[in-house]
Write an enzyme that holds these catalytic residues in place. Structure first.
Site, mmCIF file in Angstrom:
data_model
loop_
_atom_site.group_PDB
_atom_site.id
_atom_site.type_symbol
_atom_site.label_atom_id
_atom_site.label_comp_id
_atom_site.label_asym_id
_atom_site.label_seq_id
_atom_site.Cartn_x
_atom_site.Cartn_y
_atom_site.Cartn_z
ATOM 1 N N HIS B 46 40.043 -44.532 -36.284
ATOM 2 C CA HIS B 46 40.985 -44.382 -35.189
ATOM 3 C C HIS B 46 40.401 -44.907 -33.891
ATOM 4 C CE1 HIS B 46 44.388 -42.737 -33.117
ATOM 5 N NE2 HIS B 46 43.584 -42.128 -32.258
ATOM 6 N N GLU B 68 43.448 -47.334 -41.227
ATOM 7 C CA GLU B 68 43.666 -45.977 -40.757
ATOM 8 C C GLU B 68 44.812 -45.330 -41.523
ATOM 9 O OE1 GLU B 68 44.504 -45.761 -36.605
ATOM 10 O OE2 GLU B 68 44.847 -43.608 -36.740
ATOM 11 N N ASN B 435 14.472 -57.755 -53.500
ATOM 12 C CA ASN B 435 13.510 -58.153 -54.504
ATOM 13 C C ASN B 435 13.351 -57.082 -55.566
ATOM 14 O OD1 ASN B 435 12.141 -60.549 -54.719
ATOM 15 N ND2 ASN B 435 11.132 -60.234 -52.761
#
Lengths: 155, 698
Positions: B46, B68, B435
């Site tokens: 919001h 929203e 990695n």
């Protein structure tokens, strides 16, 4: 490169006249931050031979180089007249250069400044971008600070 | 309105909200029923929408608006959280981040409408129609749980004896008793002042019996965005609410009459408080915003929920944004103070004994500067949390991309580091984690075959160790195959086959940090482009840190990053080499030894000493620094034993000059060739001394 050269549209330019050995050179005043007396230089190992080391300028550590070594002139002899000119450059920050003597400040009109081409074979001319002509007919070499400060390209 | 001046704040805050959303949506995936998480997400989305709208970034606003909407439906319980929905939401966050990047670069949001995403969001929204009724029937409680409990907070107010008495009297006098919850706008700056105005307005109409938080707390601004109160008046509820809402910056006011039974309950304590009666249909709600009004909660569960809400709301850090340049100035001032102190120290050494008073002052000055230094350093310290909090999301994405199950466990997020270090450490850490995920962990089948749990574990631990901060990235994967690395190194020409034979396992593992080295058989876009670990190492070394790897075949590997706590001021040992002064960081010094020349032995053309059973290579500093030693070679030698990780080396110096607190200055951009010098410092007498980077000597 361009911004380090004199902007020819300006009416006049001021130069600090310094002595290196027998010759005199002009340095555009807008790049000069400060002129200090010779002082103890702390050597920095493993750097280019013309880099003399670093000094303390009011709490800042500033590298100092020898123009004489760079221009293949005989090595500096420090006298009472020897000065370090602190240059203020955009790219590299502040750098000090050692000169034998600071003579005076001159004002040259743009018509008195004549650019030179890089056709000269002589090593030291590589560092000169123009010749200034005094009203009385004398001549002064104007240093190309960019060439002076930049690392020489290995030939 | 010209909003450009707010752009920076907007970017900062949007970043924060996005990070928040990332974390919370991850939480939501784990625990899709958590009301707090959903509320937190809703709030962040919001605010994002509002901010984007204010700044005039329409596309960003549209996207957040649709997000929203989805969150709001989730909150209302009409949509269930599903895997693909989470995916879409993450894609939305990525899209928002992209907008933000473009805004950061150009000041404009760009032209990407992200239509497919909006469409997907709407599909999610539409999906509720089908699923809703069944769910409604099955889980009415949950629906209520997800409801907006905010407007009914007054229900949880507790009453003491006097207040009960007042209530009883009010009923006797036939006055109305209303419960009210007032919500202040999020953007409101003077919340306490607004609350005060609300109280003032109400006092014209009647009497405020009780408020939650207490009046005192409200005056001290110790409340979030809403406060609740119980109010006795002769005016009707509509009038009361209207009065409250006439105060500016009040977003919403909700209230209801407290029914007679409820008052009796309260006053007489007939029923236990855990079961408050429903707020009754008299509830009046008005909301100026365009948002859809959430349904009235079914009161039975509302109270329990809001209690939970209040308890677990994370405490907001009170922070002040300080321009880093201002801090740098402060830092420089402190530095100069220390230099001044040092010069006083060296001045007093000259006339020791004659000037006892000076020493006292110096000691005082010393303690002041040390404290000042510490506190300024602390200002610059930030927890590494800001960097590592994005990693869980990254690992989640990797799980999908690599099709490997893995979990990330983090500890020590609160460990603090210098701001500049924290900003730089993100990329290397991300690299190590990728990695670990890509190369370190085996695929699920291999793991099962090896008798390990199918899901791999990656650990990220940070802790402080003396003057260092250590960050470890650990996995329980296959470990590093030393032979494979050796072969690869030989085939890439990094080492010769003979060298390969003679190297220890540890040395070979360290080859991984060599430029242009990658052992992944398949090049993936996660890692394996061969530009990984050497970049990690150079980045960390640029921060004056070091990185090491230890690995055991079949058990896993551990990558350890060691970083100095501070970069600006260190304790150093000053030494003399050939008449020049050099500083060595105290942190890297192990011991200092006095060695006779005949103790030095030669092994493989290298000078070493045998120090209490450990063979340590000797480095003659005068040789490294290109200077003549001023000492007689027959004399005993002073050797400073320095360490780098587990390795030791002895540095031969001419003389020790003592310990000193030094301010590190950079040598500038101009001198870059000299690797063994990490910087310079200014001594008390104004001379410049260079700082040796002992790590570069190994």
């Amino acid at each position: 490169m361009e911004d380090l050269k004199v902007d020819l549209r300006n009416e006049t330019t001021q130069f600090i006249i310094v002595r290196l050995g027998e010759e005199q050179y002009g340095i555009d005043i807008k790049y000069v931050d400060n002129i200090v007396r010779m002082q103890h230089i702390t050597r920095v190992p493993k750097v280019q031979p013309y880099l003399k080391g670093v000094i303390n300028l009011r709490g800042e550590v500033i590298p100092v180089m020898s123009i004489r070594v760079k221009m293949d002139l005989p090595v500096d002899e420090y006298t009472k007249a020897t000065r370090i000119i602190i240059l203020k450059l955009e790219q590299q920050g502040n750098i000090g250069i050692i000169v034998d003597e600071v003579k005076e400040v001159v004002t040259l009109e743009n018509s008195q400044i004549e650019k030179v081409a890089y056709d000269s074979k002589e090593e030291k001319d590589y560092y000169i971008f123009a010749i200034g002509k005094y009203a009385d007919g004398g001549l002064i070499s104007l240093l190309d600070l960019n060439a002076v400060v930049l690392e020489k390209e290995s030939v | 309105m010209d909003v450009s001046q707010y752009l920076e704040i907007f970017i900062d805050e949007t970043k924060e909200h996005l990070q928040n959303l990332n974390t919370e949506i991850l939480n939501l995936e784990q625990d899709s029923e958590n009301v707090n998480t959903i509320n937190e997400i809703f709030r962040a989305a919001h605010s994002l929408k509002g901010m984007a709208g204010t700044m005039g970034f329409k596309r960003m606003q549209t996207l957040t608006h649709d997000m929203e909407n989805v969150f709001s439906e989730v909150r209302n319980g009409s949509i269930k959280v599903k895997g693909n929905m989470i995916d879409i939401l993450f894609q939305c966050l990525d899209a928002l981040e992209e907008y933000l990047n473009i805004i950061q670069e150009t000041g404009d949001e760009g032209t990407n409408d992200n239509d497919p995403l909006v469409k997907q969001l709407n599909e999610v929204l539409n999906s509720k129609e089908g699923g809703e009724p069944a769910k409604k029937a099955a889980e009415p409680a949950k629906k209520a749980a997800a409801n907006d409990a905010d407007g009914q907070k007054w229900l949880s107010i507790k009453y003491d004896e006097t207040q009960k008495h007042v209530l009883r009297e009010a009923v006797a006098q036939g006055k109305h008793i209303f419960g009210l919850t007032v919500k202040v706008q999020e953007a409101c700056i003077l919340k306490a002042a607004r609350a005060f105005l609300v109280f003032k307005a109400l006092e014209d109409l009647g009497e405020v019996i009780i408020s939650n938080p207490s009046v005192q707390d409200i005056e001290d601004e110790k409340f979030d965005l809403d406060f609740s109160l119980v109010f006795i008046t002769e005016s009707p509820l509509e009038k009361v609410i209207q009065v409250v809402k006439s105060v500016s910056e009040i977003e919403d006011a909700q209230g209801a009459a407290i029914s007679d039974e409820k008052i009796k309950d309260i006053a007489g304590e007939v029923m236990p408080k855990e079961e408050p009666p429903a707020p009754e249909p008299e509830t009046v709600t008005e909301k100026p915003a365009v948002e859809k009004q959430p349904p009235v909660p079914q009161a039975g569960t509302a109270k329990g929920n809001e209690k939970k809400n209040q308890v677990s709301k994370p405490a907001v850090n009170r922070t002040v944004r300080v321009d880093i340049e201002k801090l740098d100035v402060l830092m420089n001032l402190v530095s100069e103070l220390i230099i001044a102190k040092n010069s006083l120290v060296s001045a007093s050494v000259g006339d020791r004994g004659t000037n006892g008073g000076v020493n006292e002052h110096i000691e005082y000055l010393e303690s002041v500067t040390t404290n000042l230094h510490e506190s300024v350093m602390k200002v610059r310290m930030v927890p590494i949390e800001s960097v590592v909090s994005k990693f869980p999301r990254m690992i989640r994405d990797l799980t999908k991309k690599l099709n490997k199950k893995m979990e990330l466990y983090m500890s020590g997020e609160e460990t603090e580091l210098d701001r500049t270090v924290v900003d730089e450490i993100g990329d290397p850490l991300m690299h190590l984690l990728r990695n670990a995920a890509d190369h370190g962990l085996e695929s699920g089948e291999v793991r099962k075959a090896a008798g390990k749990p199918e899901a791999g574990s990656i650990f990220l631990d940070a802790y402080q160790d003396g003057n260092n901060v250590v960050i470890e990235v650990r996995d329980d994967g296959a470990g590093i195959n030393v032979d494979e690395v050796r072969e690869k190194a030989i085939s890439k020409g990094v080492i010769t086959p003979e060298q390969g034979e003679n190297m220890t396992e540890q040395e070979i593992t360290n080859l991984l940090f060599h430029a242009g080295f990658s052992t992944a058989k398949q090049v993936s876009d996660i890692s394996g482009r061969g530009v990984g670990l050497d970049v990690v190492r150079s980045k960390i070394e640029a921060l004056s840190g070091e990185v090491e790897v230890k690995s055991k075949m079949g058990v896993g590997s551990t990558w350890t990053i060691r970083l100095p706590l501070t970069l600006a001021i260190i304790q150093a040992l000053m030494v003399d080499v050939g008449g020049e002064k050099y500083a060595i960081s105290l942190g890297s010094i192990q011991t200092i030894e006095d060695i006779t020349p005949d103790e030095i032995k030669t092994v493989q053309n290298k000078e070493v000493i045998n120090l209490r059973g450990i063979v340590i290579p000797i480095i003659r500093l005068n040789g490294v620094l290109d200077i003549e030693s001023k000492k007689n070679p027959e004399d005993n030698m002073t050797v400073v034993i320095v360490k780098k990780g587990d390795r030791l080396a002895g540095l031969v110096v001419d003389e020790l000059m003592g310990q000193q607190e030094i301010v590190i200055k950079s040598l500038g951009r101009y001198i870059t060739k000299c690797k063994i010098i990490s910087g310079a410092t200014i001594l008390g007498d104004g001379e410049v001394a260079l700082i040796l980077d002992t790590n570069a000597l190994f």
